[in-house]
Design a protein around this motif. Structure first.
Motif, PDB file in Angstrom:
ATOM      1  N   ILE A 239       0.839  -1.207   0.000  1.00  0.00           N
ATOM      2  CA  ILE A 239       0.000   0.000   0.000  1.00  0.00           C
ATOM      3  C   ILE A 239       0.868   1.249   0.000  1.00  0.00           C
ATOM      4  CG2 ILE A 239      -1.633   1.347   1.381  1.00  0.00           C
ATOM      5  CD1 ILE A 239      -3.018  -0.971   0.086  1.00  0.00           C
ATOM      6  N   ALA A 240       1.873   1.273   0.877  1.00  0.00           N
ATOM      7  CA  ALA A 240       2.732   2.450   0.994  1.00  0.00           C
ATOM      8  C   ALA A 240       3.497   2.719  -0.291  1.00  0.00           C
ATOM      9  CB  ALA A 240       3.694   2.269   2.167  1.00  0.00           C
ATOM     10  N   ALA A 241       4.007   1.663  -0.908  1.00  0.00           N
ATOM     11  CA  ALA A 241       4.776   1.837  -2.139  1.00  0.00           C
ATOM     12  C   ALA A 241       3.900   2.377  -3.260  1.00  0.00           C
ATOM     13  CB  ALA A 241       5.412   0.506  -2.539  1.00  0.00           C
ATOM     14  N   GLU A 242       2.695   1.843  -3.376  1.00  0.00           N
ATOM     15  CA  GLU A 242       1.805   2.292  -4.442  1.00  0.00           C
ATOM     16  C   GLU A 242       1.316   3.716  -4.205  1.00  0.00           C
ATOM     17  OE1 GLU A 242      -2.420   1.091  -6.606  1.00  0.00           O
ATOM     18  OE2 GLU A 242      -1.385  -0.386  -5.353  1.00  0.00           O
ATOM     19  N   ALA A 243       1.136   4.094  -2.939  1.00  0.00           N
ATOM     20  CA  ALA A 243       0.592   5.416  -2.617  1.00  0.00           C
ATOM     21  C   ALA A 243       1.622   6.523  -2.788  1.00  0.00           C
ATOM     22  CB  ALA A 243       0.048   5.419  -1.190  1.00  0.00           C
ATOM     23  N   GLY A 244       2.897   6.207  -2.792  1.00  0.00           N
ATOM     24  CA  GLY A 244       3.910   7.241  -2.950  1.00  0.00           C
ATOM     25  C   GLY A 244       3.937   8.228  -1.793  1.00  0.00           C
ATOM     26  N   ILE A 245       3.888   7.710  -0.587  1.00  0.00           N
ATOM     27  CA  ILE A 245       3.811   8.559   0.599  1.00  0.00           C
ATOM     28  C   ILE A 245       5.194   9.064   1.015  1.00  0.00           C
ATOM     29  CG2 ILE A 245       1.737   7.450   1.469  1.00  0.00           C
ATOM     30  CD1 ILE A 245       3.663   5.821   3.333  1.00  0.00           C
ATOM     31  N   GLY A 246       5.204  10.018   1.958  1.00  0.00           N
ATOM     32  CA  GLY A 246       6.468  10.519   2.460  1.00  0.00           C
ATOM     33  C   GLY A 246       7.045   9.669   3.565  1.00  0.00           C
ATOM     34  N   LEU A 247       6.186   9.157   4.456  1.00  0.00           N
ATOM     35  CA  LEU A 247       6.633   8.372   5.608  1.00  0.00           C
ATOM     36  C   LEU A 247       5.551   7.374   5.978  1.00  0.00           C
ATOM     37  CD1 LEU A 247       8.574   7.927   8.111  1.00  0.00           C
ATOM     38  CD2 LEU A 247       7.160   9.616   9.293  1.00  0.00           C
ATOM     39  N   LEU A 248       5.947   6.140   6.238  1.00  0.00           N
ATOM     40  CA  LEU A 248       5.040   5.105   6.725  1.00  0.00           C
ATOM     41  C   LEU A 248       5.293   4.885   8.201  1.00  0.00           C
ATOM     42  CD1 LEU A 248       2.997   2.771   6.404  1.00  0.00           C
ATOM     43  CD2 LEU A 248       4.923   1.310   5.710  1.00  0.00           C
ATOM     44  N   ALA A 249       4.226   4.981   8.993  1.00  0.00           N
ATOM     45  CA  ALA A 249       4.313   4.698  10.428  1.00  0.00           C
ATOM     46  C   ALA A 249       3.403   3.514  10.734  1.00  0.00           C
ATOM     47  CB  ALA A 249       3.907   5.914  11.249  1.00  0.00           C
ATOM     48  N   LEU A 250       3.976   2.411  11.170  1.00  0.00           N
ATOM     49  CA  LEU A 250       3.164   1.260  11.557  1.00  0.00           C
ATOM     50  C   LEU A 250       2.571   1.488  12.935  1.00  0.00           C
ATOM     51  CD1 LEU A 250       5.147  -1.944  10.516  1.00  0.00           C
ATOM     52  CD2 LEU A 250       3.650  -0.503   9.138  1.00  0.00           C
ATOM     53  N   ASN A 251       1.294   1.176  13.090  1.00  0.00           N
ATOM     54  CA  ASN A 251       0.674   1.215  14.416  1.00  0.00           C
ATOM     55  C   ASN A 251      -0.359   0.102  14.501  1.00  0.00           C
ATOM     56  OD1 ASN A 251      -1.706   2.193  13.164  1.00  0.00           O
ATOM     57  ND2 ASN A 251      -2.168   3.450  14.959  1.00  0.00           N
ATOM     58  N   HIS A 252      -1.104   0.075  15.634  1.00  0.00           N
ATOM     59  CA  HIS A 252      -2.066  -1.006  15.879  1.00  0.00           C
ATOM     60  C   HIS A 252      -1.381  -2.339  15.595  1.00  0.00           C
ATOM     61  CE1 HIS A 252      -5.748  -3.452  15.578  1.00  0.00           C
ATOM     62  NE2 HIS A 252      -6.334  -2.496  16.279  1.00  0.00           N
ATOM     63  N   LEU A 253      -0.226  -2.529  16.215  1.00  0.00           N
ATOM     64  CA  LEU A 253       0.599  -3.694  15.936  1.00  0.00           C
ATOM     65  C   LEU A 253       0.021  -4.948  16.587  1.00  0.00           C
ATOM     66  CD1 LEU A 253       4.071  -2.045  16.573  1.00  0.00           C
ATOM     67  CD2 LEU A 253       2.861  -2.283  14.403  1.00  0.00           C
ATOM     68  N   VAL A 254      -0.012  -6.035  15.825  1.00  0.00           N
ATOM     69  CA  VAL A 254      -0.466  -7.330  16.314  1.00  0.00           C
ATOM     70  C   VAL A 254       0.554  -8.381  15.887  1.00  0.00           C
ATOM     71  CG1 VAL A 254      -2.284  -9.077  16.222  1.00  0.00           C
ATOM     72  CG2 VAL A 254      -2.897  -6.645  16.127  1.00  0.00           C
ATOM     73  N   PRO A 255       1.277  -8.984  16.842  1.00  0.00           N
ATOM     74  CA  PRO A 255       1.274  -8.679  18.276  1.00  0.00           C
ATOM     75  C   PRO A 255       2.157  -7.476  18.573  1.00  0.00           C
ATOM     76  CG  PRO A 255       2.779 -10.481  17.836  1.00  0.00           C
ATOM     77  CD  PRO A 255       2.146 -10.142  16.508  1.00  0.00           C
ATOM     78  N   ALA A 256       1.825  -6.787  19.664  1.00  0.00           N
ATOM     79  CA  ALA A 256       2.571  -5.583  20.026  1.00  0.00           C
ATOM     80  C   ALA A 256       3.469  -5.794  21.233  1.00  0.00           C
ATOM     81  CB  ALA A 256       1.592  -4.442  20.322  1.00  0.00           C
ATOM     82  N   ASP A 257       3.275  -6.870  21.968  1.00  0.00           N
ATOM     83  CA  ASP A 257       4.022  -7.059  23.210  1.00  0.00           C
ATOM     84  C   ASP A 257       4.597  -8.459  23.332  1.00  0.00           C
ATOM     85  OD1 ASP A 257       1.617  -8.331  23.497  1.00  0.00           O
ATOM     86  OD2 ASP A 257       0.943  -7.166  25.229  1.00  0.00           O
ATOM     87  N   ASP A 258       4.990  -9.009  22.202  1.00  0.00           N
ATOM     88  CA  ASP A 258       5.650 -10.313  22.180  1.00  0.00           C
ATOM     89  C   ASP A 258       7.157 -10.074  22.121  1.00  0.00           C
ATOM     90  OD1 ASP A 258       6.777 -12.779  21.548  1.00  0.00           O
ATOM     91  OD2 ASP A 258       5.184 -13.348  20.155  1.00  0.00           O
ATOM     92  N   PRO A 259       7.911 -10.454  23.144  1.00  0.00           N
ATOM     93  CA  PRO A 259       9.350 -10.181  23.137  1.00  0.00           C
ATOM     94  C   PRO A 259      10.099 -10.877  22.013  1.00  0.00           C
ATOM     95  CG  PRO A 259       8.767 -11.674  24.938  1.00  0.00           C
ATOM     96  CD  PRO A 259       7.475 -11.163  24.370  1.00  0.00           C
ATOM     97  N   LEU A 260       9.479 -11.879  21.419  1.00  0.00           N
ATOM     98  CA  LEU A 260      10.137 -12.575  20.312  1.00  0.00           C
ATOM     99  C   LEU A 260       9.908 -11.884  18.970  1.00  0.00           C
ATOM    100  CD1 LEU A 260       9.463 -16.313  21.234  1.00  0.00           C
ATOM    101  CD2 LEU A 260      11.448 -14.870  21.788  1.00  0.00           C
TER     102      LEU A 260
END
Length: 294
Positions: A239-260
């Motif tokens: 999506i980011a590559a096709e959209a030609g954006i300036g910066l991609l920020a990942l959020n709503h991470l799944v999983p977000a609290d797995d130490p591995l």
């Protein structure tokens, strides 16, 4: 937490975890602060948003605008408590809440649940009528609102079984910021985000899903929901590559609290499809709105 000079336009990722659960030392559910021209816009109100706004340096009585992408609890659970806490902190100006169909009922339900407290504070402490201070406007796909600083538009995304779920685009004088909301891989989002300075997009890391469902239960059903309703990090890169954006920020991470699952895992997954500027979201991360080319 990053620190920026006061009054500088900025985006703060207040909560970056996908899903409603919280764990010791882990991140909080989804919420964002977008400050433009000194005006704060709060996008989504997951658990912890009130404290996160205070830690980000926003005075709660400055709250004016809330925009909700959809009504899953990890995006709306603390909307009422945020408004109420701002009110007890001295809020006297009107707040406008924009949300999908059903948002008005969420607010009315909160008012009903706290009716005793609200009434006694109005009578005993001389506070203004909270219900009269809040206007809830329910939106659909297309134009949401325009004010002196931004034009906000919405795209219905695919987040089954939720049908009223919307990506949001904020176009302002210096550029644009797009929030994906929760969605499975949805190619039309690339067109919606075309040329944006910042794209904040949810992401799921598939190798971590089995450990996640083993920890929280629900097994196969939860795993199927996660895979059907969210976007693999590799597809976020597409999506980011096709959209030609300036910066991609990942959020709503799944999983977000797995130490591995480390930041490097997220980077490698996205980099398989996208070579541009990238940050992996963490609670309290501050991004200047002039992020294109960063």
């Amino acid at each position: 937490m990053n620190v920026m000079p006061p009054n500088q336009d900025r985006l703060v990722l207040l909560g970056t975890k996908g899903g409603p659960a919280i764990r010791k030392g882990g991140p909080s559910p989804t919420a964002h602060l977008l400050e433009i021209g000194g005006h704060p816009y709060v996008i989504d109100c997951g658990l912890g948003v009130t404290r996160a706004l205070v830690e980000a340096g926003m005075p709660l009585p400055a709250l004016r605008s809330i925009i909700i992408t959809h009504l899953h609890s990890d995006h709306v659970l603390e909307m009422g408590p945020l408004i109420h806490t701002a009110w007890t902190a001295g809020l006297k100006e009107k707040i406008v809440v924009h949300g999908p169909v059903g948002t008005r009922a969420v607010w009315q339900g909160f008012l009903a649940s706290l009716s005793y407290d609200i009434a006694i504070r109005i009578e005993d402490e001389g506070r203004p009528d909270l219900a009269a201070m809040v206007e809830v406007l329910e939106y659909a796909e297309g134009h949401v609102f325009t004010d002196a600083r931004v034009k906000v538009s919405a795209l219905r995304v695919k987040h089954p079984p939720v049908t009223e779920c919307f990506a949001l685009r904020f176009d302002h004088g210096a550029g644009s910021v797009v929030f994906s909301a929760d969605t499975t891989y949805f190619p039309p989002l690339a067109g919606f985000a075309r040329g944006a300075d910042i794209l904040v997009h949810e992401a799921i890391y598939e190798p971590g899903v089995d450990r996640l469902v083993a920890r929280v239960g629900n097994g196969a059903r939860l795993k199927q929901h996660l895979l059907d309703s969210h976007t693999l990090a590799e597809d976020v890169g597409r999506i980011a590559a096709e959209a030609g954006i300036g910066l991609l920020a990942l959020n709503h991470l799944v999983p977000a609290d797995d130490p591995l699952v480390t930041e490097q895992h997220w980077v490698e997954a996205v980099r398989s499809q996208y070579a541009g500027p990238l940050v992996i979201g963490r609670d309290g991360l501050v991004l200047p709105l002039s992020s294109r080319g960063a």
